[in-house]
Scaffold this motif. Structure first.
Motif, short mmCIF file in Angstrom:
data_model
loop_
_atom_site.label_atom_id
_atom_site.label_comp_id
_atom_site.label_asym_id
_atom_site.label_seq_id
_atom_site.Cartn_x
_atom_site.Cartn_y
_atom_site.Cartn_z
N GLU A 37 20.43 2.28 5.89
CA GLU A 37 20.19 1.26 4.86
C GLU A 37 18.94 0.43 5.14
O GLU A 37 18.30 -0.07 4.20
N SER A 38 18.56 0.30 6.40
CA SER A 38 17.37 -0.49 6.72
C SER A 38 16.10 0.14 6.14
O SER A 38 15.09 -0.55 5.93
N LEU A 39 16.14 1.45 5.89
CA LEU A 39 14.98 2.13 5.33
C LEU A 39 14.71 1.70 3.90
O LEU A 39 13.60 1.86 3.38
N TYR A 40 15.73 1.17 3.23
CA TYR A 40 15.62 0.82 1.81
C TYR A 40 15.78 -0.68 1.56
O TYR A 40 15.79 -1.10 0.41
N GLN A 48 6.15 -14.75 -0.08
CA GLN A 48 5.24 -15.47 0.82
C GLN A 48 4.13 -14.59 1.37
O GLN A 48 3.00 -15.05 1.56
N ASN A 49 4.44 -13.32 1.63
CA ASN A 49 3.51 -12.47 2.38
C ASN A 49 2.70 -11.49 1.55
O ASN A 49 1.70 -10.95 2.05
N VAL A 50 3.13 -11.22 0.32
CA VAL A 50 2.43 -10.20 -0.47
C VAL A 50 2.00 -10.75 -1.83
O VAL A 50 0.83 -10.68 -2.19
N GLN A 51 2.95 -11.29 -2.57
CA GLN A 51 2.67 -11.71 -3.94
C GLN A 51 1.96 -13.07 -3.98
O GLN A 51 2.32 -14.00 -3.26
N THR A 52 0.95 -13.15 -4.82
CA THR A 52 0.19 -14.40 -4.98
C THR A 52 0.47 -15.07 -6.32
O THR A 52 0.04 -16.21 -6.54
N ASP A 53 1.17 -14.36 -7.22
CA ASP A 53 1.38 -14.91 -8.56
C ASP A 53 2.86 -14.82 -8.99
O ASP A 53 3.20 -15.21 -10.11
N ASP A 88 12.01 -4.52 -5.87
CA ASP A 88 11.76 -5.32 -4.67
C ASP A 88 10.89 -4.57 -3.67
O ASP A 88 9.97 -5.15 -3.07
N ARG A 89 11.18 -3.31 -3.48
CA ARG A 89 10.39 -2.52 -2.52
C ARG A 89 8.95 -2.36 -3.00
O ARG A 89 8.01 -2.38 -2.18
N PHE A 90 8.77 -2.21 -4.30
CA PHE A 90 7.41 -2.12 -4.83
C PHE A 90 6.66 -3.44 -4.60
O PHE A 90 5.47 -3.43 -4.23
N LEU A 91 7.34 -4.56 -4.83
CA LEU A 91 6.71 -5.86 -4.67
C LEU A 91 6.36 -6.14 -3.20
O LEU A 91 5.56 -7.03 -2.92
N CYS A 92 6.98 -5.41 -2.29
CA CYS A 92 6.66 -5.55 -0.86
C CYS A 92 5.32 -4.90 -0.51
O CYS A 92 4.74 -5.20 0.54
N SER A 148 4.43 6.54 -6.72
CA SER A 148 3.43 6.80 -5.69
C SER A 148 3.45 5.72 -4.61
O SER A 148 3.33 6.02 -3.42
N LYS A 149 3.62 4.46 -5.01
CA LYS A 149 3.66 3.37 -4.03
C LYS A 149 4.90 3.47 -3.15
O LYS A 149 4.88 3.09 -1.96
N LEU A 150 5.99 4.00 -3.69
CA LEU A 150 7.23 4.17 -2.92
C LEU A 150 7.28 5.55 -2.25
O LEU A 150 8.31 5.90 -1.67
N LYS A 151 6.19 6.29 -2.37
CA LYS A 151 6.09 7.62 -1.78
C LYS A 151 7.22 8.53 -2.26
O LYS A 151 7.71 9.37 -1.51
N TRP A 152 7.61 8.35 -3.51
CA TRP A 152 8.61 9.17 -4.18
C TRP A 152 9.98 9.09 -3.51
O TRP A 152 10.85 9.93 -3.73
#
Length: 287
Positions: A37-40, A48-53, A88-92, A148-152
């Motif tokens: 589960e930690s993989l997902y 705080q660390n990725v999104q600016t908007d 959520d994973r994409f936003l990371c 593509s960002k989630l590497k399928w």
């Protein structure tokens, strides 16, 4: 040659396949779920660390919109948790503008319905749910971008995957035929909560099951807490903290009405949601 093509198969009222005892009697299934589960699970606080908007309340608005779309289209219970997890994973890993957040939500609903639903949500329908602020061409192009960002890697483990595994392995799991339905509803609500973004899906499922047991006033409340903590490896204090978050989220969706008499277990209804509307406050440039 005459052929008899009649089908004598008895179709169940439920859409769920019969439970395979080989799955629920083998604890290796739970072990693999817990190990993987930690993989997902989102690995960072992307606010705080990725999104600016993007801010947490914006994510709440769009995730609630996704929930309402799934409710109105009667999607399978597993579609929403997967869609929100993909979002959520994409936003990371990818910074976007706030005006693109609903587009991302619609895209993740499209992908999740292809992975975990027998009926794919049509592209044109998802565009209609955005009040046509998103075009079909743009939605299709973003589908490729997200993949593509989630590497399928879209076969995520979500809180939904633990519900049956936990209920079927506990002696109190059959105490009420509403327990499973109630727990699934709570899992969906939890996936709209920004505070639970980085919470492991096993802990979300554990909290939802305990909240469901208590909400249905089953006699096995104390046993459920002990068994669930042991099964998913969560501390009782942590579980109680998460149950409080779940109960608070439910109160926001379904406010208590003291005037009405308290319903019995048999009369319990899952929360109902209004018709989905475009989250205009997310599309607005100014806040």
């Amino acid at each position: 040659m005459d052929m008899d093509l009649a089908c004598n198969e008895q179709m169940s009222v439920s859409n769920y396949a019969p439970k395979d005892p080989n799955i629920f009697n083998d604890f290796r299934v739970m072990k693999h779920l817990l190990n993987d589960e930690s993989l997902y699970t989102p690995h960072t606080n992307y606010f705080q660390n990725v999104q600016t908007d993007i801010e947490p309340f914006m994510r709440k608005v769009v995730a609630t919109w996704m929930l309402e779309v799934c409710e109105e289209q009667m999607c399978e219970d597993q579609v929403l948790p997967l869609a929100v997890n993909l979002m959520d994973r994409f936003l990371c890993v990818c910074n976007i503008k706030r005006q693109q957040l609903q587009l991302l939500g619609a895209t993740c609903l499209l992908i999740a319905s292809k992975v975990r639903s027998t009926n794919v949500l049509p592209v044109y329908l998802l565009c209609a749910y955005t009040d046509y602020s998103v075009s079909c061409e743009l939605l299709v192009s973003w589908e490729l971008l997200v993949l593509s960002k989630l590497k399928w890697n879209v076969a995520s483990i979500t809180g939904f995957d633990y519900i049956d595994q936990i209920i079927e392995r506990c002696s109190w799991g059959g105490e009420s035929n509403l327990l499973r339905r109630h727990a699934h509803t709570l899992v969906s609500i939890c996936y709209t909560e920004p505070s639970l973004v980085q919470t492991p899906p096993s802990a979300i499922a554990a909290a939802c099951i305990c909240s469901a047991v208590r909400g249905l006033k089953l006699t096995s409340s104390s046993d459920a807490t002990r068994d669930v903590c042991s099964m998913v490896g969560v501390e009782s204090a942590t579980l109680e903290f998460l149950v409080a978050i779940v109960d608070n989220a439910v109160e926001k969706v379904v406010p208590k009405t003291p005037e009405k008499t308290e319903k019995t277990v048999e009369e319990y209804d899952s929360p109902q949601y209004p018709q989905p509307e475009t989250p205009t406050e997310v599309e607005n440039i100014y806040f």
